[in-house]
Motif scaffolding. Structure first.
Motif, mmCIF file in Angstrom:
data_model
loop_
_atom_site.group_PDB
_atom_site.id
_atom_site.type_symbol
_atom_site.label_atom_id
_atom_site.label_comp_id
_atom_site.label_asym_id
_atom_site.label_seq_id
_atom_site.Cartn_x
_atom_site.Cartn_y
_atom_site.Cartn_z
ATOM 1 N N ILE A 1 37.335 5.052 27.321
ATOM 2 C CA ILE A 1 37.328 6.396 27.058
ATOM 3 C C ILE A 1 36.164 7.223 27.206
ATOM 4 O O ILE A 1 36.399 8.308 27.709
ATOM 5 N N ARG A 2 35.013 6.831 26.882
ATOM 6 C CA ARG A 2 33.836 7.474 27.248
ATOM 7 C C ARG A 2 33.325 7.521 28.590
ATOM 8 O O ARG A 2 32.625 8.443 29.049
ATOM 9 N N GLY A 3 34.131 6.997 29.498
ATOM 10 C CA GLY A 3 33.728 6.953 30.985
ATOM 11 C C GLY A 3 32.325 6.495 31.172
ATOM 12 O O GLY A 3 31.771 6.729 32.168
ATOM 13 N N ALA A 4 31.660 5.885 30.185
ATOM 14 C CA ALA A 4 30.224 5.662 30.022
ATOM 15 C C ALA A 4 30.114 4.288 30.850
ATOM 16 O O ALA A 4 30.935 3.260 30.817
ATOM 17 N N VAL A 5 28.875 4.175 31.321
ATOM 18 C CA VAL A 5 28.495 2.912 32.062
ATOM 19 C C VAL A 5 27.663 2.051 30.952
ATOM 20 O O VAL A 5 26.742 2.595 30.326
ATOM 21 N N ALA B 1 16.991 -8.351 28.883
ATOM 22 C CA ALA B 1 15.707 -8.537 28.018
ATOM 23 C C ALA B 1 14.653 -8.476 29.027
ATOM 24 O O ALA B 1 14.605 -9.196 30.212
ATOM 25 N N PRO C 1 24.814 -0.083 30.032
ATOM 26 C CA PRO C 1 23.730 -0.393 30.531
ATOM 27 C C PRO C 1 23.734 -1.850 30.923
ATOM 28 O O PRO C 1 24.057 -2.633 30.266
ATOM 29 N N ARG D 1 33.326 0.281 32.853
ATOM 30 C CA ARG D 1 33.268 1.552 32.144
ATOM 31 C C ARG D 1 34.015 1.295 30.957
ATOM 32 O O ARG D 1 35.163 0.736 30.824
ATOM 33 N N MET E 1 25.773 2.558 40.481
ATOM 34 C CA MET E 1 26.227 2.476 38.967
ATOM 35 C C MET E 1 27.082 1.314 38.914
ATOM 36 O O MET E 1 27.745 0.811 39.779
ATOM 37 N N LEU F 1 19.915 2.206 38.689
ATOM 38 C CA LEU F 1 19.914 3.626 38.855
ATOM 39 C C LEU F 1 18.303 3.706 38.788
ATOM 40 O O LEU F 1 17.869 4.622 39.741
ATOM 41 N N PHE F 2 17.571 3.282 37.942
ATOM 42 C CA PHE F 2 15.995 3.376 38.181
ATOM 43 C C PHE F 2 15.567 2.813 39.644
ATOM 44 O O PHE F 2 14.710 3.795 40.318
ATOM 45 N N ASP G 1 16.161 -3.689 34.629
ATOM 46 C CA ASP G 1 16.781 -2.434 34.091
ATOM 47 C C ASP G 1 17.829 -1.918 35.099
ATOM 48 O O ASP G 1 18.096 -2.642 36.047
ATOM 49 N N SER G 2 18.273 -1.026 34.666
ATOM 50 C CA SER G 2 19.487 -0.465 35.496
ATOM 51 C C SER G 2 19.144 -0.263 36.898
ATOM 52 O O SER G 2 17.962 0.278 37.265
ATOM 53 N N GLU H 1 20.797 -3.592 31.615
ATOM 54 C CA GLU H 1 19.438 -3.748 31.282
ATOM 55 C C GLU H 1 19.663 -5.211 30.508
ATOM 56 O O GLU H 1 20.386 -5.573 29.750
#
Lengths: 108, 205, 626
Positions: free
Chosen positions: A8-12, A18, A14, A5, A1, A80-81, A77-78, A16
């Motif tokens: 607030i959202r704790g979101a990563v 082009a 992306p 971050r 990961m 994670l994939f 891409d990420s 990615e």
């Protein structure tokens, strides 16, 4: 990961980038075709017989990696994939090798 | 708003914890699982390689030149697939249809080769019941062929859908990308099968 | 065909029994899983009781040897695939979205499909009793007992097809939960703030997606042998029955962790709540779970020590098996340390959790005994192994699931289970469990083999068999007490309120039972045990609005009206298609046995259903139903 971050959202975010241009795709396609031709060539080359299995495995691995990285965009891409896919791939490879060893395919 | 790159274009999609689309994560999880599926089939094939009690054996029956051509066709179809994705990502629906149709046609050609090969083998006396080679060969390549068939249907459905307004567009090119991921996976499985079953198989047994 | 499916009007009702068929709500699907699994649990228990009656005394003829074979096969298959796995799935479904602060799972219709396919698989397996005899080759279905030469009836066919359909259901569910947990965590719910139960769901789902394809392939090979006459497991053609054993256990051992990791997650939720302390060593517990999941793929041949793999292979698998006891032991120490110094709230859920630690550890210890290959030679295929697996699966998984039932029943139904009946249930279970299964250790060491339908009085196995049978009947009583408790508490139980146990995780922030949309506002998570922190930090330094509910988050979580795209809570709409696809698959399975035309019809229904599914939007634009 990824480490970036949003606080607030704790979101990563992306990671990615082009995807490649059609030109890159065509270059990769050409490489794939060339490697396939080399494989078939090696097959008919008697001088290669002693090392033929490792050569085939390396050449096909090259093709495999090219398709996965460029056509399936794992290079861009990420991560994670890549993790999800390589995880399954490694486990499958390990189990194939273990079964071959258990059935004494390597030792005869 | 989270942005992500799909097929070279930045498109918005619903917020997720990772910023990645659910469907794309699902597809990769599925492909990870498929590795184990084909891994088990390949393991069975390799464990039984050289254990057939009666012929025909791989060396006598597998045709490298013909299969090289069909391998080449399948590899090229992957190139067509990415070009289709690149086209729809630019918003070029017409180009997308042409490339995707080419992909599906090449997939169908590959399947045609496989039908020809299976038919030929049966005439040569190799069926799934003949020996272990027949059993494992038809099962492994048959499952791969079934995956290609699903892929061809999927691609043709996308071509069909692209004629209905709003179904396949620049904004939802992810639909095409997902089909592409599946298609390329089926392609790399064939790379492995071609090497292990055909090239190495004929050389060693 | 596809247009017919599309022409069906989308179901709109959210009440009545039909709404349960078309529901895509993860909570309702969880309840369906739980209720169905309890029915199968009772069926599997009934099968066990018949076997125990048969074995109570030597030379009994209550059932024939053939029926006995069917009983132990169906008992094992039912308990593993139709009772414990779906009981776990019931909790995944009900709890995981609530725990991670999500409105639903990532793919609600796929989730409904998983349930219906599971039900279909269960029906295929169990209808076999009426269609010419149940499968009879054991839950592991060893080749070539399963070949047509030795097993000409349809029993094995039903077993193969039932397991394939169940495999599809499990895979679909595992895909769904991986995506849900990776992608649908609430703001601030980082992976290392997730409740351990959600973590174990994630690990279990990964084990499923990697283990189930292997059994799928093994079953396909067996199916081809039976239906097409291939040679995978036919020795005369060079086929090797050992390959089946390998493929089966490459799946089968990870399957054990599929059964036991979610219960470990339950224990890791119950103990902190009832000890009023955070879980001791949270990261270590999580990483142990991951390690178990990973190592679980490297131990399978310990089921095959006696087939003659040779000293090298036996040593390797003995060592990996001993090694997997380490993360398991680490978890047990962490659980004990969680309770240490806590202020214990000794409700039934805690009793079951402590009972779990005790009996699961005993099962773990006999497991380590099996891991020594030389010692295993003595134990293989004896009642010692039967004792071991029941300590792990009953004393482990099932006790934890009971703990989970007492803990979460109030959240699911809005009412508490009766505490007195709960205690009775606990004490009956813990005593009966040991009376039933502990003597099996003695029987095994005395050489009594598994899966025999009777024995000679001269063997000296009479006493402990009788004790085990008496224990089994006590267990049956305890399960009936539990079912009685469930049924009566459902109607007359004490009202629970949002948070009856002073809970720590997000599911306790919402009403009991939770509303269809779960959270009015998606919570913002600032720590592990977020709700506990919120309640107790607030109690020290009160902040406006901090009265026992999660703060929606000033910084802008989802709030109605805050983001134009989320101005209303948009719920996925009910759908017919999951049940249509599952029905198609089940019909196809019956067609493979009876007539290919039926298989074609089933396949066509499934394909048409999938096509309609692809074309149907996940939620209707005009439908913002609550």
């Amino acid at each position: 990961m990824d480490r970036e971050r949003s606080p607030i959202r704790g979101a990563v975010k992306p990671r990615e980038r082009a995807h490649p241009t059609p030109l890159t795709y065509v270059k990769v396609g050409t490489t794939l075709a060339v490697v396939t031709v080399v494989e078939v060539g090696v097959f008919y080359l008697h001088a290669m017989r002693p090392v033929i299995i490792p050569v085939f495995i390396v050449l096909s691995a090259v093709k495999f990696v090219l398709v996965a990285m460029f056509y399936m965009h794992l290079k861009f891409d990420s991560r994670l994939f890549s993790g999800l896919f390589v995880g399954g791939l490694m486990l499958a490879t390990a189990i194939i090798l273990a079964l071959l060893a258990l059935f004494a395919v390597f030792t005869g | 708003m989270q942005q992500t790159w799909v097929g070279g274009h930045q498109v918005p999609h619903p917020e997720t914890a990772t910023g990645l689309d659910h469907r794309k994560v699902l597809m990769w999880v599925f492909l990870g699982s498929e590795c184990m599926f084909f891994g088990s089939l390949i393991a069975t094939y390799l464990v039984y390689a050289g254990r057939s009690v009666v012929g025909p054996f791989p060396k006598e029956i597998l045709d490298i030149p013909v299969t090289s051509v069909s391998t080449f066709v399948l590899l090229t179809s992957s190139l067509m697939m990415v070009l289709a994705l690149a086209a729809i990502s630019r918003g070029d629906v017409r180009g997308f249809r042409v490339w995707l149709l080419a992909t599906a046609l090449m997939g169908a050609t590959f399947l045609g080769f496989q039908v020809f090969e299976f038919n030929h083998f049966v005439h040569q006396g190799l069926t799934p019941r003949t020996n272990l080679f027949g059993t494992t060969f038809f099962t492994l390549t048959g499952f791969h062929g079934a995956h290609v068939t699903v892929g061809v249907v999927w691609l043709l459905s996308l071509v069909g859908l692209s004629f209905r307004k709003g179904h396949v567009t620049q904004e939802n090119s992810l639909k095409v990308e997902l089909a592409g991921l599946y298609w390329h996976f089926v392609d790399i499985v064939w790379i492995v099968i071609f090497t292990l079953v055909y090239l190495i198989g004929v050389t060693t047994g | 065909m596809a247009t017919i499916v599309q022409a069906l009007r989308r179901p709109t009702s959210y009440t009545g029994w039909w709404s349960w068929v078309t529901t895509v709500d993860h909570k309702r699907i969880g309840i369906l899983y739980g209720a169905t699994a309890i029915i199968f649990l009772l069926l599997g228990g009934l099968e066990a009781l018949i076997m125990r009656i048969q074995l109570a005394r030597p030379d009994q003829t209550v059932v024939s040897p053939e029926v006995f074979n069917q009983l132990f096969t169906m008992h094992g298959t039912t308990m593993i695939f139709l009772a414990i796995m779906p009981l776990n799935a019931a909790l995944f479904n009900f709890l995981v979205p609530l725990m991670i602060g999500a409105g639903d799972v990532a793919f609600p219709r796929l989730n409904a499909f998983s349930y219906w396919a599971f039900l279909g698989g269960g029906i295929i397996l169990n209808l076999s009793w009426l269609l010419g005899g149940a499968p009879n080759a054991g839950w592991f279905g060893y080749a070539n007992l399963t070949g047509t030469a030795f097993n000409p009836g349809h029993g094995i066919d039903w077993w193969v097809l039932g397991l394939q359909v169940l495999g599809i259901a499990s895979l679909a569910s595992a895909f769904n939960f991986i995506v849900t947990i990776i992608n649908m965590r609430a703001p601030g719910m980082t992976l290392m703030r997730m409740p351990v139960f959600a973590w174990m769901t994630l690990v279990t789902s990964f084990i499923m997606i990697f283990a189930f394809p292997v059994i799928t392939v093994a079953l396909v090979e067996l199916m081809f042998d039976r239906f097409l006459g291939t040679n995978f497991f036919v020795p005369s053609a060079g086929g090797d029955p050992l390959l089946w054993q390998h493929l089966f256990w490459i799946f089968g051992h990870p399957e054990v962790y599929i059964l036991v990791l979610p219960p470990m997650g339950i224990i890791s939720e119950v103990l902190p709540t009832f000890s009023r302390k955070p879980l001791f060593g949270y990261p270590v517990v999580v990483f142990s779970g991951i390690a178990i999941g990973f190592m679980g793929f490297g131990v399978w041949s310990h089921h095959m020590f006696t087939v003659g793999l040779g000293p090298v292979a036996n040593s390797v698998f003995a060592i990996t098996t001993m090694a997997i006891a380490i993360p398991t032991g680490v978890k047990i120490f962490n659980w004990i340390a969680t309770m240490w110094g806590g202020s214990l709230n000794t409700k039934t859920a805690l009793l079951f959790a402590v009972g779990f630690i005790f009996t699961f550890m005993m099962g773990g210890i006999s497991g380590v005994m099996h891991s020594m290959a030389s010692s295993d030679y003595q134990q293989q295929d004896t009642y010692f192994v039967v004792a071991h697996i029941h300590y792990v699966l009953f004393g482990g998984s099932l006790l934890a699931l009971f703990a989970g039932a007492y803990y979460w029943f109030p959240k699911i139904t809005g009412r508490l289970l009766h505490e007195g009946l709960g205690r009775l249930h606990f004490w009956l279970t813990i005593v009966a469990l040991n009376v039933t299964f502990f003597p099996m250790h003695f029987l095994g060491l005395d050489g009594m083999p598994r899966r025999i339908y009777t024995y000679d009085p001269s063997m000296g196995w009479d006493l402990w068999n009788m004790v085990a049978t008496i224990g089994a009947f006590m267990l049956a009583v305890s399960v009936l007490v539990f079912v009685f408790n469930l049924v009566t508490s459902l109607r007359r139980g004490e009202r629970a309120g949002n948070d009856p146990w002073d809970g720590r995780t997000l599911e306790w922030t919402v009403p009991s039972p939770p509303p269809a949309h779960n959270f009015d506002t998606i919570p913002v998570v600032r720590s592990r045990d977020a709700f506990w922190e919120e309640k107790h930090r607030r109690a020290i330094a009160p902040v406006a609005g901090g009265s026992g509910r999660m703060d929606p988050g000033e910084e802008g979580g989802y709030r109605p009206g805050h983001d134009p795209r989320h101005s209303t809570i948009h719920m996925p709409s009910p759908s017919y298609l999951p049940v249509v696809v599952a029905l198609g698959i089940v019909l196809a399975a019956y067609g493979l046995v009876y007539h290919l035309a039926l298989a074609a019809v089933g396949g066509a229904i499934a394909v048409a259903g999938l096509y309609g599914w692809y074309m149907e939007p996940a939620s209707e634009p005009e439908d913002t139903g609550q």
